[in-house]
Scaffold this active site. Structure first.
Site, PDB file in Angstrom:
ATOM      1  N   ARG A   1      -4.862   2.923  -5.593  1.00 36.67           N
ATOM      2  CA  ARG A   1      -3.779   3.646  -4.930  1.00 36.67           C
ATOM      3  C   ARG A   1      -2.467   3.301  -5.614  1.00 36.67           C
ATOM      4  O   ARG A   1      -2.075   2.135  -5.623  1.00 36.67           O
ATOM      5  CB  ARG A   1      -3.685   3.246  -3.447  1.00 36.67           C
ATOM      6  CG  ARG A   1      -4.966   3.428  -2.649  1.00 36.67           C
ATOM      7  CD  ARG A   1      -5.082   4.814  -2.023  1.00 36.67           C
ATOM      8  NE  ARG A   1      -6.442   5.080  -1.572  1.00 36.67           N
ATOM      9  CZ  ARG A   1      -6.889   4.878  -0.332  1.00 36.67           C
ATOM     10  NH1 ARG A   1      -6.068   4.410   0.594  1.00 36.67           N
ATOM     11  NH2 ARG A   1      -8.136   5.146  -0.022  1.00 36.67           N
TER      12      ARG A   1
ATOM     13  N   GLU B   1       0.392   3.995  -4.635  1.00 37.10           N
ATOM     14  CA  GLU B   1       1.502   4.006  -3.680  1.00 37.10           C
ATOM     15  C   GLU B   1       2.449   2.835  -3.892  1.00 37.10           C
ATOM     16  O   GLU B   1       2.018   1.732  -4.212  1.00 37.10           O
ATOM     17  CB  GLU B   1       0.953   3.938  -2.248  1.00 37.10           C
ATOM     18  CG  GLU B   1       0.361   5.253  -1.778  1.00 37.10           C
ATOM     19  CD  GLU B   1      -0.448   5.083  -0.502  1.00 37.10           C
ATOM     20  OE1 GLU B   1      -0.023   5.608   0.520  1.00 37.10           O
ATOM     21  OE2 GLU B   1      -1.488   4.414  -0.553  1.00 37.10           O
TER      22      GLU B   1
ATOM     23  N   ARG C   1      -0.167  -5.301   4.015  1.00 35.48           N
ATOM     24  CA  ARG C   1      -1.538  -4.806   4.097  1.00 35.48           C
ATOM     25  C   ARG C   1      -1.920  -3.774   3.039  1.00 35.48           C
ATOM     26  O   ARG C   1      -2.985  -3.171   3.127  1.00 35.48           O
ATOM     27  CB  ARG C   1      -1.835  -4.261   5.497  1.00 35.48           C
ATOM     28  CG  ARG C   1      -0.837  -3.233   6.011  1.00 35.48           C
ATOM     29  CD  ARG C   1      -1.072  -2.887   7.464  1.00 35.48           C
ATOM     30  NE  ARG C   1      -1.865  -1.668   7.620  1.00 35.48           N
ATOM     31  CZ  ARG C   1      -3.084  -1.623   8.162  1.00 35.48           C
ATOM     32  NH1 ARG C   1      -3.638  -2.708   8.604  1.00 35.48           N
ATOM     33  NH2 ARG C   1      -3.735  -0.488   8.269  1.00 35.48           N
ATOM     34  N   HIS C   2      -1.082  -3.540   2.050  1.00 38.40           N
ATOM     35  CA  HIS C   2      -1.412  -2.580   1.000  1.00 38.40           C
ATOM     36  C   HIS C   2      -1.570  -3.245  -0.366  1.00 38.40           C
ATOM     37  O   HIS C   2      -0.782  -4.109  -0.733  1.00 38.40           O
ATOM     38  CB  HIS C   2      -0.319  -1.505   0.904  1.00 38.40           C
ATOM     39  CG  HIS C   2      -0.329  -0.558   2.056  1.00 38.40           C
ATOM     40  ND1 HIS C   2       0.469  -0.733   3.159  1.00 38.40           N
ATOM     41  CD2 HIS C   2      -1.050   0.573   2.281  1.00 38.40           C
ATOM     42  CE1 HIS C   2       0.241   0.255   4.024  1.00 38.40           C
ATOM     43  NE2 HIS C   2      -0.670   1.051   3.518  1.00 38.40           N
TER      44      HIS C   2
ATOM     45  N   GLU D   1      -5.311  -1.102  12.163  1.00 38.54           N
ATOM     46  CA  GLU D   1      -6.370  -0.185  11.753  1.00 38.54           C
ATOM     47  C   GLU D   1      -7.077  -0.773  10.541  1.00 38.54           C
ATOM     48  O   GLU D   1      -6.445  -1.243   9.593  1.00 38.54           O
ATOM     49  CB  GLU D   1      -5.746   1.171  11.392  1.00 38.54           C
ATOM     50  CG  GLU D   1      -6.744   2.219  10.976  1.00 38.54           C
ATOM     51  CD  GLU D   1      -6.744   2.463   9.492  1.00 38.54           C
ATOM     52  OE1 GLU D   1      -5.695   2.719   8.913  1.00 38.54           O
ATOM     53  OE2 GLU D   1      -7.843   2.369   8.891  1.00 38.54           O
TER      54      GLU D   1
ATOM     55  N   SER E   1     -11.511   3.870   8.919  1.00 36.66           N
ATOM     56  CA  SER E   1     -11.294   5.256   9.270  1.00 36.66           C
ATOM     57  C   SER E   1     -12.596   5.984   8.999  1.00 36.66           C
ATOM     58  O   SER E   1     -13.180   5.821   7.929  1.00 36.66           O
ATOM     59  CB  SER E   1     -10.152   5.808   8.409  1.00 36.66           C
ATOM     60  OG  SER E   1      -9.558   6.884   9.055  1.00 36.66           O
TER      61      SER E   1
ATOM     62  N   ARG F   1      -9.113  -6.372   3.718  1.00 40.64           N
ATOM     63  CA  ARG F   1      -8.574  -6.267   5.080  1.00 40.64           C
ATOM     64  C   ARG F   1      -9.511  -6.900   6.102  1.00 40.64           C
ATOM     65  O   ARG F   1      -9.060  -7.491   7.073  1.00 40.64           O
ATOM     66  CB  ARG F   1      -8.341  -4.803   5.452  1.00 40.64           C
ATOM     67  CG  ARG F   1      -7.044  -4.281   4.905  1.00 40.64           C
ATOM     68  CD  ARG F   1      -6.616  -3.000   5.612  1.00 40.64           C
ATOM     69  NE  ARG F   1      -5.523  -2.396   4.855  1.00 40.64           N
ATOM     70  CZ  ARG F   1      -5.083  -1.166   5.029  1.00 40.64           C
ATOM     71  NH1 ARG F   1      -5.643  -0.375   5.941  1.00 40.64           N
ATOM     72  NH2 ARG F   1      -4.088  -0.693   4.302  1.00 40.64           N
TER      73      ARG F   1
END
Lengths: 496, 496
Positions: free
Chosen positions: A268, A270, A276-277, A419, A422, A470
């Site tokens: 990712r 991002e 948490r990323h 979370e 998913s 995570r």
């Protein structure tokens, strides 16, 4: 000259720097290789050879030295006193001169100290050193110390309050010197736990008829998402790194494999500097044909994670203790059968608690945290599923609920209010998929490959994804995902 | 209108297109879900529900149809005759109208056919269909047929010789429509075997004290190699994809984990269009601290691969048979204890056989193949290790032999005359590492990070790497690595 030569040889036989590991073999012939962790009072009197890192070196006068030897998360005290080399203290001085973290071989008798040793994991045994050779010299001035990296925030605060001088190593510096940082007891435990999480994930799924697969990380074009992808040139073709194995794991199910899982990197791009990323993490992915209902996926999540949490608590007690010592945390509260709640019900609980939330919108991080608190207080669990999300807040390929398409056959799973998973049933009908994409303003031409996968007979299916880092972070309450990635990659960090 | 509606409802109850999977549930209430593979004569009389792909559809008159239903690698014949819907043949006509590869639900009684069914894996049982619903319609004109993709070269040749018309689907077209191609019995078997190879790899190593790790695939700079790397932009920093987990697995060993393994993607931008190269493959990597000698790594290889081959032969007989039917191969010959030969000895065997080879150079593919033949003929094995390679043909980080630095502490492993594993002891002494790099003309500044990893105390260590796809390809004698990659990536192929 002759006597000098003899002396030198005697030294080499009992202590010194090893030229090669093979050269030590004849010198250590009478000693049996042993692991620090497996020593115990029953080993008393055994002649053992141990290789480990010199974590601590302390001279007592000119003839005695204490050496703490470390292997993985286990440490043992080694006493260098006199020794074989004529008792002139040469070996003790050699020991005292070892730089910390040097790798050494020690041979000697396991013995029972008069009092339990303090500060080592082996407290009831020590080694009376008869031979000592250095296999790899560490530089004398280490950039960070293992003991400093191993200090808890509590210890640092306590020391500071007492006016003591202690070195506190910040996270960035620890990560810069990860090869040293990884040697702390907590880090040794964290990555052994991570390995166990993956083992349980695989074992449970294999026993449920899943097949482990590997899908490509190099993808043609620039992926569905667009923004947060790493782009590259593939022999002249535009390509990117997979942001998830979504399409390919679905294709594997449509390709006849019924139930599949994958463990592999997810990329990712991002620019999220959060706790948490990561820009690269290990995805645990599942996709499966459904029989009657999407909650069959929830059943798998339930079975899998309860088995995982049980296993960690039962089999990894030592590792959890080691993590606790540096990073105290409360054991995760979870139920034998995982709580499932509809999204609507979650919204109601939040509204009753005075939190303003849009029933058809998504929950923000704060609301998720709050709902976690409410659920824990009401149901006594920090692990639960929230099902039947509004369709508007899920990806276009999510199956709408047949009885009310404003809601979807989807769920999220939360650990300690965050979370972590998913999941959903996917749309396997190409026409509906195209319509849902178009309704979101997605140009159907850009997802042609995706649509085509379902044109040749597609079993109804669903699945979920979860990040390995995570799982470990939240189970152990570690608060920062960089602690559970061996060599983390975030928007600023690409090394080591 | 009323009777028409009733008729319609009756149809829907017994056959038709399912709107959703949930809608079928009440209609199939009296039937128990069953897997095609688990049916047997003992199931006779059971009322079952099976979901599968309509592999073959054949109408006999207007009232009877035969349907071959496939799940994974298993098939069963379903007989649609009369049926619940008033016996007017409506269900048989509905069945006859199904496009191949559509996904259907069938409910009915398991029964024993008068004669064994031909062309299905279930020959002793069939299903007398009472209900039939289509869950997912395949397009009527499939780009490739599963039966065509499943045909062996031998069958194609035989048919052509007999003047019959058969479709032969080339490999590229099969890969273009991989989602259909994967449904052949051989492909179903190949990827189940691949999963087992990984399972055994993990299980054996875990039982030997190894820890599973995940190292980053995004690497700063442009890697050691330079040429064959995929480059990309990482938030403004130059980055590339890891060509191997070499450095990071070594760092994990130096970080205190002692013995580690990794299963993960490896990226090579090489423009090699061969039967054995991919631009992305799954690497099985091992790195371990050594005690006395690099052959301890060979011991692990021996134990691991003998266990793996035994497991495949013992537990995957059905899968191996399925592969055999499409791609005939001789079972791999291997010994209980893997043959190890010094490189010198291999050279001697080749020279005695009249092959011209340079004793201090590398073997080319042809010489490797020839040596494989000689070894098989002399020692009865197609799996062996060649040890102690000349230093000149190994990477700069390979440990030279202490007794003769012209040779190195390294080995390759061969299966059916092809190199499959490369392993070695690594240099853990920074000074020697720098000297060996410099002697090869490598600018030491470019490998500073690598050198630094060994400055803080480094246990002597070694390891090996092997490609998952190659293991499966060579064990099954498949001849092309694209057959053992789920979605292969080669210099020309980046899709699907």
């Amino acid at each position: 000259m002759a006597s000098g030569g003899e002396h030198h040889e005697e030294e080499e036989e009992y202590y010194g720097d090893a030229a090669t590991i093979g050269a030590l073999r004849p010198l250590y012939a009478g000693y049996a290789w042993a692991d620090v962790a497996s020593l115990g009072p029953e080993s008393s009197g055994h002649a053992v050879r141990v290789r480990g890192a010199a974590q601590e070196v302390r001279a007592v006068g000119r003839r005695v030295a204490f050496l703490v030897l470390r292997q993985g998360g286990a440490t043992v005290q080694c006493v260098v006193a006199g020794g074989g080399a004529g008792g002139d203290g040469g070996m003790a001085r050699f020991a005292a001169g070892l730089s910390r973290e040097s790798v050494v071989d020690v041979a000697g008798a396991v013995s029972l100290p008069r009092e339990p040793v303090r500060g080592t994991t082996q407290q009831l045994v020590e080694i009376k050193v008869e031979k000592l050779h250095c296999v790899s010299r560490a530089v004398p001035a280490l950039p960070i110390g293992v003991d400093d990296a191993a200090r808890s925030e509590e210890d640092v605060a306590r020391a500071k309050a007492a006016g003591e001088q202690v070195v506190h190593v910040g996270q960035d510096k620890r990560l810069d010197y990860r090869v040293i940082d990884l040697r702390t007891a907590a880090n040794q435990a964290i990555f052994r736990i991570q390995c166990e999480v993956e083992n349980v994930f695989r074992q449970v799924l294999l026993s449920e008829g899943f097949v482990g697969i590997h899908t490509p990380k190099l993808i043609g074009g620039s992926s569905e998402g667009g923004a947060a992808v790493f782009k590259l040139d593939y022999n002249g073709q535009p390509a990117c790194l997979a942001q998830s194995p979504q399409l390919h794991k679905q294709m594997a199910v449509c390709g006849g494999f019924g139930r599949v899982f994958e463990v592999g990197p997810v990329f990712r791009a991002e620019d999220s500097n959060t706790h948490r990323h990561l820009c690269e993490f290990v995805g645990l992915d599942v996709e499966m044909a459904l029989r009657d209902h999407y909650t069959e996926v929830c059943d798998v999540v339930d079975k899998l994670f309860v088995a995982m949490f049980d296993h960690l608590n039962d089999k990894c007690a030592k590792e959890l203790e080691a993590i606790q010592r540096q990073y105290p945390f409360e054991p995760l509260k979870y139920l034998r059968t995982t709580l499932r709640m509809d999204y609507d019900e979650g919204i109601r609980m939040l509204q009753e608690a005075g939190v303003h939330v849009d029933p058809m919108g998504d929950l923000n991080t704060e609301a998720e945290k709050k709902l976690g608190d409410l659920v824990r207080d009401r149901y006594g669990t920090e692990f639960y599923m929230l099902c039947r999300y509004p369709s508007a807040v899920r990806p276009f390929y999510t199956m709408p609920c047949p009885e009310d398409p404003r809601y979807s056959c989807s769920f999220d799973v939360f650990v300690r209010g965050e979370e972590i998973i998913s999941g959903a049933q996917r749309v396997h009908v190409p026409e509906l998929l195209a319509a849902q994409a178009a309704a979101r303003g997605i140009d159907v031409a850009t997802i042609a490959t995706y649509l085509d996968a379902f044109r040749y007979g597609a079993p109804p299916h669903g699945g979920f994804g979860v990040g390995l880092e995570r799982v470990v972070m939240l189970f152990c309450g570690l608060g920062n995902i960089r602690k559970t990635s061996l060599f983390p990659r975030d928007p600023r960090r690409l090394a080591p």
